[in-house]
Scaffold this motif. Structure first.
Motif, PDB file in Angstrom:
ATOM      1  N   ALA A  88     -13.478  19.848   6.117  1.00  0.00           N
ATOM      2  CA  ALA A  88     -13.359  18.511   5.540  1.00  0.00           C
ATOM      3  C   ALA A  88     -11.910  18.161   5.218  1.00  0.00           C
ATOM      4  O   ALA A  88     -11.110  19.042   4.890  1.00  0.00           O
ATOM      5  CB  ALA A  88     -14.189  18.439   4.262  1.00  0.00           C
ATOM      6  N   CYS A  89     -11.601  16.852   5.336  1.00  0.00           N
ATOM      7  CA  CYS A  89     -10.277  16.385   4.936  1.00  0.00           C
ATOM      8  C   CYS A  89     -10.410  15.108   4.123  1.00  0.00           C
ATOM      9  O   CYS A  89     -11.537  14.651   3.843  1.00  0.00           O
ATOM     10  CB  CYS A  89      -9.373  16.209   6.150  1.00  0.00           C
ATOM     11  SG  CYS A  89      -9.837  14.846   7.225  1.00  0.00           S
ATOM     12  N   PHE A  90      -9.287  14.527   3.762  1.00  0.00           N
ATOM     13  CA  PHE A  90      -9.261  13.398   2.824  1.00  0.00           C
ATOM     14  C   PHE A  90      -8.288  12.352   3.341  1.00  0.00           C
ATOM     15  O   PHE A  90      -7.124  12.673   3.616  1.00  0.00           O
ATOM     16  CB  PHE A  90      -8.807  13.932   1.458  1.00  0.00           C
ATOM     17  CG  PHE A  90      -8.750  12.910   0.352  1.00  0.00           C
ATOM     18  CD1 PHE A  90      -9.913  12.395  -0.202  1.00  0.00           C
ATOM     19  CD2 PHE A  90      -7.528  12.498  -0.164  1.00  0.00           C
ATOM     20  CE1 PHE A  90      -9.857  11.485  -1.251  1.00  0.00           C
ATOM     21  CE2 PHE A  90      -7.466  11.595  -1.212  1.00  0.00           C
ATOM     22  CZ  PHE A  90      -8.630  11.077  -1.757  1.00  0.00           C
ATOM     23  N   GLY A  91      -8.746  11.141   3.500  1.00  0.00           N
ATOM     24  CA  GLY A  91      -7.894  10.098   4.062  1.00  0.00           C
ATOM     25  C   GLY A  91      -7.670   8.956   3.089  1.00  0.00           C
ATOM     26  O   GLY A  91      -8.495   8.038   2.990  1.00  0.00           O
ATOM     27  N   LEU A  92      -6.568   9.030   2.363  1.00  0.00           N
ATOM     28  CA  LEU A  92      -6.199   7.953   1.443  1.00  0.00           C
ATOM     29  C   LEU A  92      -4.923   7.263   1.951  1.00  0.00           C
ATOM     30  O   LEU A  92      -4.880   6.054   2.115  1.00  0.00           O
ATOM     31  CB  LEU A  92      -5.985   8.534   0.036  1.00  0.00           C
ATOM     32  CG  LEU A  92      -5.646   7.546  -1.075  1.00  0.00           C
ATOM     33  CD1 LEU A  92      -6.820   6.622  -1.356  1.00  0.00           C
ATOM     34  CD2 LEU A  92      -5.276   8.299  -2.364  1.00  0.00           C
ATOM     35  N   THR A  93      -3.915   8.087   2.235  1.00  0.00           N
ATOM     36  CA  THR A  93      -2.595   7.569   2.608  1.00  0.00           C
ATOM     37  C   THR A  93      -2.640   6.853   3.953  1.00  0.00           C
ATOM     38  O   THR A  93      -3.347   7.270   4.869  1.00  0.00           O
ATOM     39  CB  THR A  93      -1.591   8.737   2.655  1.00  0.00           C
ATOM     40  OG1 THR A  93      -1.595   9.377   1.382  1.00  0.00           O
ATOM     41  CG2 THR A  93      -0.192   8.264   2.983  1.00  0.00           C
ATOM     42  N   GLU A  94      -1.865   5.782   4.034  1.00  0.00           N
ATOM     43  CA  GLU A  94      -1.735   5.037   5.293  1.00  0.00           C
ATOM     44  C   GLU A  94      -0.252   4.896   5.619  1.00  0.00           C
ATOM     45  O   GLU A  94       0.600   5.146   4.755  1.00  0.00           O
ATOM     46  CB  GLU A  94      -2.395   3.666   5.144  1.00  0.00           C
ATOM     47  CG  GLU A  94      -3.886   3.768   4.891  1.00  0.00           C
ATOM     48  CD  GLU A  94      -4.586   2.421   4.905  1.00  0.00           C
ATOM     49  OE1 GLU A  94      -3.901   1.378   5.009  1.00  0.00           O
ATOM     50  OE2 GLU A  94      -5.836   2.413   4.821  1.00  0.00           O
ATOM     51  N   PRO A  95       0.061   4.438   6.829  1.00  0.00           N
ATOM     52  CA  PRO A  95       1.486   4.278   7.163  1.00  0.00           C
ATOM     53  C   PRO A  95       2.228   3.415   6.137  1.00  0.00           C
ATOM     54  O   PRO A  95       3.388   3.677   5.834  1.00  0.00           O
ATOM     55  CB  PRO A  95       1.453   3.614   8.543  1.00  0.00           C
ATOM     56  CG  PRO A  95       0.164   4.062   9.149  1.00  0.00           C
ATOM     57  CD  PRO A  95      -0.802   4.183   8.006  1.00  0.00           C
ATOM     58  N   GLY A  96       1.538   2.439   5.551  1.00  0.00           N
ATOM     59  CA  GLY A  96       2.211   1.565   4.590  1.00  0.00           C
ATOM     60  C   GLY A  96       1.691   1.692   3.172  1.00  0.00           C
ATOM     61  O   GLY A  96       1.978   0.850   2.325  1.00  0.00           O
TER      62      GLY A  96
ATOM     63  N   ILE B  53      -3.646  -0.354   0.567  1.00  0.00           N
ATOM     64  CA  ILE B  53      -4.457   0.122   1.701  1.00  0.00           C
ATOM     65  C   ILE B  53      -4.943  -1.049   2.543  1.00  0.00           C
ATOM     66  O   ILE B  53      -5.443  -2.047   2.021  1.00  0.00           O
ATOM     67  CB  ILE B  53      -5.652   0.956   1.165  1.00  0.00           C
ATOM     68  CG1 ILE B  53      -5.165   2.370   0.825  1.00  0.00           C
ATOM     69  CG2 ILE B  53      -6.797   1.005   2.175  1.00  0.00           C
ATOM     70  CD1 ILE B  53      -6.227   3.259   0.229  1.00  0.00           C
ATOM     71  N   LEU B  54      -4.776  -0.901   3.852  1.00  0.00           N
ATOM     72  CA  LEU B  54      -5.161  -1.967   4.775  1.00  0.00           C
ATOM     73  C   LEU B  54      -6.443  -1.656   5.556  1.00  0.00           C
ATOM     74  O   LEU B  54      -7.045  -2.567   6.134  1.00  0.00           O
ATOM     75  CB  LEU B  54      -4.020  -2.225   5.789  1.00  0.00           C
ATOM     76  CG  LEU B  54      -2.719  -2.792   5.205  1.00  0.00           C
ATOM     77  CD1 LEU B  54      -1.662  -2.919   6.301  1.00  0.00           C
ATOM     78  CD2 LEU B  54      -2.970  -4.153   4.551  1.00  0.00           C
TER      79      LEU B  54
ATOM     80  N   MET C 120      -2.637   8.318   7.500  1.00  0.00           N
ATOM     81  CA  MET C 120      -1.405   9.037   7.903  1.00  0.00           C
ATOM     82  C   MET C 120      -1.135  10.183   6.932  1.00  0.00           C
ATOM     83  O   MET C 120      -1.506  10.089   5.774  1.00  0.00           O
ATOM     84  CB  MET C 120      -0.267   8.008   7.863  1.00  0.00           C
ATOM     85  CG  MET C 120       1.037   8.469   8.438  1.00  0.00           C
ATOM     86  SD  MET C 120       0.976   8.422  10.228  1.00  0.00           S
ATOM     87  CE  MET C 120       2.666   8.812  10.610  1.00  0.00           C
ATOM     88  N   TRP C 121      -0.465  11.208   7.418  1.00  0.00           N
ATOM     89  CA  TRP C 121      -0.124  12.395   6.616  1.00  0.00           C
ATOM     90  C   TRP C 121      -1.392  13.075   6.093  1.00  0.00           C
ATOM     91  O   TRP C 121      -1.489  13.437   4.933  1.00  0.00           O
ATOM     92  CB  TRP C 121       0.805  12.043   5.436  1.00  0.00           C
ATOM     93  CG  TRP C 121       2.090  11.432   5.869  1.00  0.00           C
ATOM     94  CD1 TRP C 121       2.493  10.149   5.704  1.00  0.00           C
ATOM     95  CD2 TRP C 121       3.144  12.078   6.592  1.00  0.00           C
ATOM     96  NE1 TRP C 121       3.720   9.938   6.275  1.00  0.00           N
ATOM     97  CE2 TRP C 121       4.152  11.126   6.824  1.00  0.00           C
ATOM     98  CE3 TRP C 121       3.347  13.377   7.081  1.00  0.00           C
ATOM     99  CZ2 TRP C 121       5.318  11.400   7.515  1.00  0.00           C
ATOM    100  CZ3 TRP C 121       4.520  13.659   7.761  1.00  0.00           C
ATOM    101  CH2 TRP C 121       5.487  12.681   7.962  1.00  0.00           C
TER     102      TRP C 121
END
Lengths: 404, 259
Positions: A121-129, A137-138, A155-156
């Motif tokens: 499992a991973c976690f996706g909060l950060t975005e390029p902007g 968040i877009l 991203m990241w």
């Protein structure tokens, strides 16, 4: 007040240390140079139960407490940060969020295979902007009958190309008066149509780990994949960070220890001006600072772990532990290089890797600057702990051990 | 199958063991299960998994030795027993083997008793053979593989690693087996095992409870001293060319009779 670890905790330390030192330490430099994750790491951590360490047995976990999670993270990062990163995203940011916010059905579907290590499992909060500024968040999740359609890019993301499941935050209400209130959280299976991912190379540190991006192009997920209510995404993300930051704090404590131990060895071996360099007071000063940092960082993360065990909200304490330990780990690694002199500047010794790895944790899961704002906010009473609809469950030995 | 593993608590391999005031000390270095004994535990567990039955781990020592026993329990052993007695403070390998043999007999119906090849503190390496002698069982030492084990016909065939090469040896059960590193990689304790071990109440047997006839130690340590300090002199050989440096180095080596 009892500062002693239990037999159970000490055995967990030894077991995780044994794995990291015997199996990972001999090959870590090779994979760090290759900028690739050793393929055996995730299956082996799954096989040993580390990926489910503090989850209840009935969900496929190992039934240990949150302090055991911290101790494991310390031992993992004492060998390499990439091992601890696995625990931060798989356990801290994702699995513990499911434990806290998921329905029983979601726990069966997502948490149980993650606890058994069958799914990563991973976690996706950060975005390029959008990094520290979560409200920017877009990514969107548009409701269409019984499904949501996800679009956007994350991203990241640690384990972006290794994970099977991602807990992501996306915007469900484009018109919310407060943009934080327009966010919702979703579990997304990463083998769905429209999901693409890739690794980012050229990073300063955590090179033996997987850090990448995940893009969502009209990805359809069932509405049952939404975690919590619509509009709770920001709260879920922040509570996930309370757990992720705990693992980062504990891991950074291990990195301080590794820098200290490397410095002690070198200072007692290397001679200059006819005596071992450890005899020089300026070297002793650096070592003394590392000892001070290690002991303080350890106490701070163990307090946070104890609070989690008790079911006490620990946003402030975990933030403090993370801020202190990560800054101190960067300083300790830098001073360890200084003690090693020119040798410390080469990858013949581990300390240059410690420094490169330490820098990442000063940035992710809340930069040091964000944590300073958090601390000042609590001290000035500008911030308070707003009760959550779902709190992280307190550790209960009996409940955690129950098979059903 | 009823299997016993004998383990010892020793200073960690990384500990700096020195003599101070005539006493051996390792400072505050942690005590761990003797690394050779981990191979014995692993072998016992593999045999249990192959032939069913139970594995009991035993140790002679003070309260600290419970740590070694708990480690073995966490690896998967079913039971643990500590043999502790003030009278055993100066036990040598003969006394230890008599005590272990008595414990094995008290446990009863044991088919196999496993040992590590030696303990890293005393480095004597004869306790397994002595225990076999006291029990009157076959002694299969320095075993690198168990190629056959048949509980029905009570037979065992092993490979021994000896200076001359490998020996294949057959014996009858019950038997004492000491193992070397090649036999199997020890497993890590499992989390379930750790939980079980941390809650285990380990029974303590005294020599009187064993009903053992124990001799006086035949080996004692009247004097212990640190090895003499070695002076290391470093000389950097320089020269105008690699060939010249190599020639000077060769001369030095021959001169000092290193080769």
């Amino acid at each position: 007040m009892d500062f002693a670890l239990t037999d159970e905790h000490r055995m967990v330390q030894q077991m995780v240390k044994g794995f990291a030192q015997k199996e990972v330490s001999p090959v870590i430099k090779e994979y760090d140079r290759k900028q690739a994750m050793a393929p055996f790491i995730l299956p082996r951590m799954a096989e040993l139960g580390i990926l489910g360490i503090c989850l209840p047995v009935r969900y496929g976990g190992q039934g240990m407490d949150y302090i055991a999670l911290g101790l494991a993270c310390e031992e993992l990062e004492a060998v390499d940060s990439t091992l601890r990163v696995v625990m931060s995203v798989h356990m801290g940011l994702n699995s513990m969020a499911l434990l806290q916010w998921g329905t029983e059905e979601q726990k069966e579907r997502f948490l149980a295979p993650q606890a058994r290590g069958e799914k990563i499992a991973c976690f996706g909060l950060t975005e390029p902007g959008a990094g520290s500024d979560v409200a920017a968040i877009l990514s969107t999740a548009k409701r269409d009958g019984d499904i949501y359609i996800i679009n956007g890019e994350k991203m990241w993301i640690s384990l972006a190309t290794k994970a099977d499941h991602a807990l992501i935050v996306a915007r469900t209400d484009l018109d919310a008066a407060d943009p934080h209130d327009g966010l919702s959280a979703f579990m997304v299976e990463l083998n769905r149509d429209g999901v693409t991912s890739g690794d980012i190379h050229g990073k300063l540190g955590v090179r033996a780990g997987s850090t990448g991006w995940i893009a969502f192009q009209d990805v359809e997920i069932p509405a049952e994949n939404r975690i919590g209510e619509e509009g709770e995404g920001f709260k879920i993300a922040m509570s996930s960070l309370d757990n992720g930051r705990y693992t980062v704090a504990a891991g950074a404590t291990g990195l301080i220890r590794a820098s200290l131990e490397a410095s002690l060895r070198y200072a007692q071996e290397r001679k200059a001006f006819g005596r071992e360099v450890g005899k020089f007071q300026l070297v002793q000063q650096k070592i003394a600072h590392m000892v001070q940092s290690y002991e303080a960082a350890k106490l701070l993360y163990l307090r946070a772990g104890w609070m989690k065990n008790q079911g006490i909200r620990n946003t402030c304490e975990t933030s403090l532990a993370k801020w202190f330990a990560t800054d101190a780990s960067f300083d300790a690694a830098s001073e360890a290089i200084q003690i090693h002199g020119a040798y410390g500047y080469s990858d013949e010794y581990d300390v240059e890797r410690y420094l490169r790895n330490a820098k990442g944790a000063v940035i992710y899961e809340g930069t040091s600057e964000i944590h300073q704002l958090i601390q000042a906010g609590y001290a000035l009473e500008y911030r308070d702990n707003v009760p959550l609809r779902c709190e992280l469950p307190a550790f209960d030995d009996d409940i955690w051990q129950k098979e059903q | 199958m009823k299997i016993v593993v004998c383990v010892k608590q020793v200073p960690d391999t990384a500990a700096k063991v020195v003599v101070e005031d005539g006493q051996v000390t390792w400072g505050d270095a942690p005590l761990v299960i003797n690394p050779w004994d981990e191979y014995a535990v692993e072998t016992a567990l593999l045999q249990q998994e192959a032939h069913s039955g139970d594995v009991t781990v035993i140790s002679v020592g003070d309260e600290d030795a419970k740590e070694a026993l708990k480690h073995a329990l966490a690896m998967g052993c079913g039971n643990a027993i500590l043999i502790s007695d003030p009278g055993l403070e100066n036990a040598d390998s003969l006394v230890t083997s008599q005590v272990l043999a008595a414990a094995i007999q008290k446990i009863g119906d044991v088919d196999l008793a496993f040992f590590g090849r030696q303990a890293i503190d005393g480095d004597v390496g004869v306790t397994a053979a002595q225990t076999a002698r006291v029990l009157g069982w076959p002694s299969l030492t320095l075993v690198s593989a168990i190629s056959e084990l048949d509980p029905v016909s009570s037979s065992i065939r092993v490979e021994r690693s000896v200076e001359e090469g490998r020996q294949v040896v057959e014996g009858k059960l019950p038997a004492v087996v000491s193992v070397i590193k090649d036999i199997a990689e020890p497993r890590y304790p499992s989390f379930m095992g750790i939980r079980k071990a941390s809650r285990a109440e380990i029974p303590v047997w005294s020599v009187a409870e064993l009903g053992a006839e124990v001799s006086d130690p035949v080996v004692s340590w009247p004097e212990i001293s640190n090895p003499p300090k070695q002076e290391v002199i470093t000389e950097i050989i320089s020269g105008g060319s690699p060939a010249e440096i190599a020639e000077t180095l060769a001369e030095k080596i021959l001169e000092t009779k290193v080769l």
